[in-house]
Write an enzyme that holds these catalytic residues in place. Structure first.
Site, PDB file in Angstrom:
ATOM      1  CG  HIS A  56      -3.900  -4.351  -1.441  1.00 12.86           C
ATOM      2  ND1 HIS A  56      -2.800  -3.648  -1.873  1.00 12.86           N
ATOM      3  CD2 HIS A  56      -4.282  -3.744  -0.286  1.00 12.86           C
ATOM      4  CE1 HIS A  56      -2.525  -2.664  -1.030  1.00 12.86           C
ATOM      5  NE2 HIS A  56      -3.416  -2.708  -0.051  1.00 12.86           N
ATOM      6  CD  GLU A  58      -2.455  -6.136  -6.532  1.00 12.85           C
ATOM      7  OE1 GLU A  58      -3.436  -5.826  -5.826  1.00 12.85           O
ATOM      8  OE2 GLU A  58      -1.569  -5.316  -6.849  1.00 12.85           O
ATOM      9  CB  CYS A  86       1.482  -1.951  -3.003  1.00 21.84           C
ATOM     10  SG  CYS A  86       0.785  -3.343  -2.065  1.00 21.84           S
TER      11      CYS A  86
END
Length: 156
Positions: A56, A58, A86
């Site tokens: 992801h 991040e 998330c």
């Protein structure tokens, strides 16, 4: 000292556009050191390319920032991301000690800062500040266009 949130979100949007150009869900993230405004970590979604559920935006940005800063604690930094994080990314944000998360579009399906659940409110040992909706329309439009094109290509 606060730097221009829109400036850094535009940097994250550039990374999201790069993700889209590679066929990845267009989410981009940057980690900014508050003391001087330097971007110390960059990331964009690479789940398909890396064939990893961990890739992801991040996580990639936090990993780069921790290597740049020389430790797993990313203290004195803020994370700009085009989509609300998330649960996995929210956990990584807590563990990395990011001071503030600035995100663009909410994620009604998996957003774990405000939309689905408020993980930062659960009493963990660190609670980052949240700023939502920075360049929300641009972030949401990039995602909408990506998924619209994906649906159209599947119909062909």
């Amino acid at each position: 000292m606060r730097f221009d949130d829109e400036f850094y979100m535009r940097e994250a949007l550039k990374l999201a556009e790069k993700a889209a150009s590679e066929g990845e869900t267009p989410v981009g993230a940057v980690v900014v050191r508050k003391s001087d405004g330097e971007i110390v970590g960059r990331g964009y979604n690479r789940r398909e390319t890396a064939k990893s559920p961990l890739a992801h935006a991040e996580i990639i940005a936090l990993d780069e920032a921790s290597r740049t800063l020389g430790g797993w604690r990313v203290i004195g930094c803020e994370l700009y991301v085009t989509l609300e994080p998330c649960p996995m990314c929210a956990g990584a944000i807590i563990n990395s000690r990011i001071e503030r998360v600035i995100y663009g579009a909410p994620d009604e399906k998996a957003g774990s800062l405000e939309s689905r659940v408020k993980l930062f409110d659960l009493g963990y040992n660190h609670r980052p500040e949240i700023t939502a909706g920075v360049l929300k329309d641009e972030s949401a439009a990039l995602l909408s266009e990506f998924f619209r094109e994906l649906r159209q290509s599947k119909k062909k």
